[in-house]
Design an enzyme around this catalytic site. Structure first.
Site, PDB file in Angstrom:
ATOM      1  CE  LYS A   1      -7.751 -14.843  96.428  1.00  0.00           C
ATOM      2  NZ  LYS A   1      -7.763 -15.237  94.952  1.00  0.00           N
TER       3      LYS A   1
ATOM      4  CD  GLN B   1      -9.005 -18.647  93.463  1.00  0.00           C
ATOM      5  OE1 GLN B   1      -8.937 -17.338  94.069  1.00  0.00           O
ATOM      6  NE2 GLN B   1      -8.072 -19.292  93.730  1.00  0.00           N
TER       7      GLN B   1
ATOM      8  CG  ASP C   1      -3.258 -13.097  90.322  1.00  0.00           C
ATOM      9  OD1 ASP C   1      -3.597 -13.402  91.730  1.00  0.00           O
ATOM     10  OD2 ASP C   1      -4.745 -13.728  90.060  1.00  0.00           O
TER      11      ASP C   1
HETATM   12  N1  GUN Z   1      -5.217 -20.408  93.761  1.00  0.00           N
HETATM   13  C1  GUN Z   1      -4.623 -20.191  93.985  1.00  0.00           C
HETATM   14  N2  GUN Z   1      -3.533 -19.385  94.599  1.00  0.00           N
HETATM   15  C2  GUN Z   1      -4.120 -18.486  94.137  1.00  0.00           C
HETATM   16  C3  GUN Z   1      -3.596 -16.610  93.343  1.00  0.00           C
HETATM   17  O1  GUN Z   1      -2.357 -16.614  94.589  1.00  0.00           O
HETATM   18  N3  GUN Z   1      -4.505 -16.310  92.327  1.00  0.00           N
HETATM   19  C4  GUN Z   1      -5.323 -16.669  91.656  1.00  0.00           C
HETATM   20  N4  GUN Z   1      -5.359 -16.494  90.811  1.00  0.00           N
HETATM   21  N5  GUN Z   1      -5.783 -18.243  91.359  1.00  0.00           N
HETATM   22  C5  GUN Z   1      -5.115 -18.439  92.884  1.00  0.00           C
END
Ligand code: GUN
Length: 294
Positions: free
Chosen positions: A53, A97, A120
């Site tokens: 990211k 996350q 998200d």
């Molecule tokens: N962990 C796995 N996929 C995601 C996601 O799309 N967003 C977040 N915040 N955590 C994750």
């Protein structure tokens, strides 16, 4: 013969488009998107996601801040960081996350994020807006899946029958709302559904998002249907780890016209859509026209 949906290439193009939009907006408005990612603990898969990211955010010209906190972080400390980020005008998107380490209340943390910065799309306000047909920030994986579908089938999906296998808050339910907003007829199947196979056989579009390796069999796919496989499952084959989706790919590709592989299908779209959402969030916060309206 089916055609593979190349999510990796599509995501690369999307990131290039975003990078060029960032340059244009910065020239005109003198601001650039800021993304904060919060990682608590040392989960190895999460560390990889967060690194990617950060890497792609920087590549697209974003300001990127990553907060790596120890697993011993308290709920209060985490909430305090989120408040600080909510009040930071240079940060337009906040992502915590998941999963959080045991002992932390995930729901309370996610709901503390300012809905305008919730890139998200998990906050009840954003889920609610999507449900009433006024989408703001849309969950990244469903959004990425829709972009892939529209790329192959055209923008107009009216009247297509989509069967979604899985009803999670993160994928299945928002995918249902998104496809409804695109005038699809949507069926959501789940673990208590009586005959998932017959439902899938009726589908023009199958979205598999259950997290069960190869649950959706090739002979469940109608000739000429489009298959979007959201699953990423690690399985052991002959002592080696292998990534497989929720669809039995080798057989499904014989019937599908378009199908996403795993890896290289939906996966790369999630981060690209996170960046897209961060740009959208910045545009909304600064009342700038969003170049990426659906
Ligand atoms: N962990 C796995 N996929 C995601 C996601 O799309 N967003 C977040 N915040 N955590 C994750």
């Amino acid at each position: 013969m089916s055609q593979l949906i190349d999510g990796k290439a599509f995501a690369e193009n999307l990131r290039k488009t975003i990078a060029s939009q960032v340059v244009d907006i910065e020239k005109e408005h003198h601001i650039r998107p800021g993304l904060a990612v919060v990682l608590v603990g040392e989960d190895p898969a999460s560390q990889v996601y967060v690194r990617n990211k950060e890497k792609f955010a920087i590549e697209c010209g974003f300001k990127s801040e990553t907060f790596r906190l120890p697993a011993t972080t308290s709920q209060a400390e985490l909430l305090e960081l989120i408040q600080t980020l909510n009040n930071d005008a240079t940060i337009h998107g906040i992502l915590v996350q998941l999963p959080l380490p045991k002992g932390l209340n995930e729901e309370e943390v996610l709901y503390a994020i300012d809905p305008q910065k919730d890139v998200d799309g998990f906050h009840p306000i954003n889920i609610g807006l999507l449900s009433i047909g006024k989408p703001s920030l849309i969950p990244c994986t469903p959004l990425g899946s829709l972009l892939l579908l529209q790329d192959k089938l055209g923008k107009d999906l009216s009247g297509k029958h989509a069967v979604i296998v899985g009803r999670s808050n993160i994928v299945g339910k928002p995918m249902m709302q998104l496809l409804l907003s695109q005038n699809c007829t949507v069926t959501v199947a789940h673990s208590r559904t009586k005959d998932v196979a017959s439902l899938c056989r009726e589908a023009d579009i199958v979205i598999a998002a259950v997290g069960v390796p190869e649950l959706v069999k090739g002979d469940w796919i109608k000739k000429g249907a489009t298959v979007i496989d959201v699953g990423i499952n690690r399985i052991e084959v002959d002592g080696k780890t292998k990534l497989v989706g929720d669809v039995e790919f080798a057989t499904a590709k014989e019937n599908a016209e378009f199908i996403t592989p795993v890896p290289g299908g939906v996966g790369p779209m999630t981060i690209a859509c996170l960046l897209r959402n961060t740009l959208t969030a910045m545009c909304q916060q600064h009342k700038i026209v969003d170049p990426n309206k659906l």
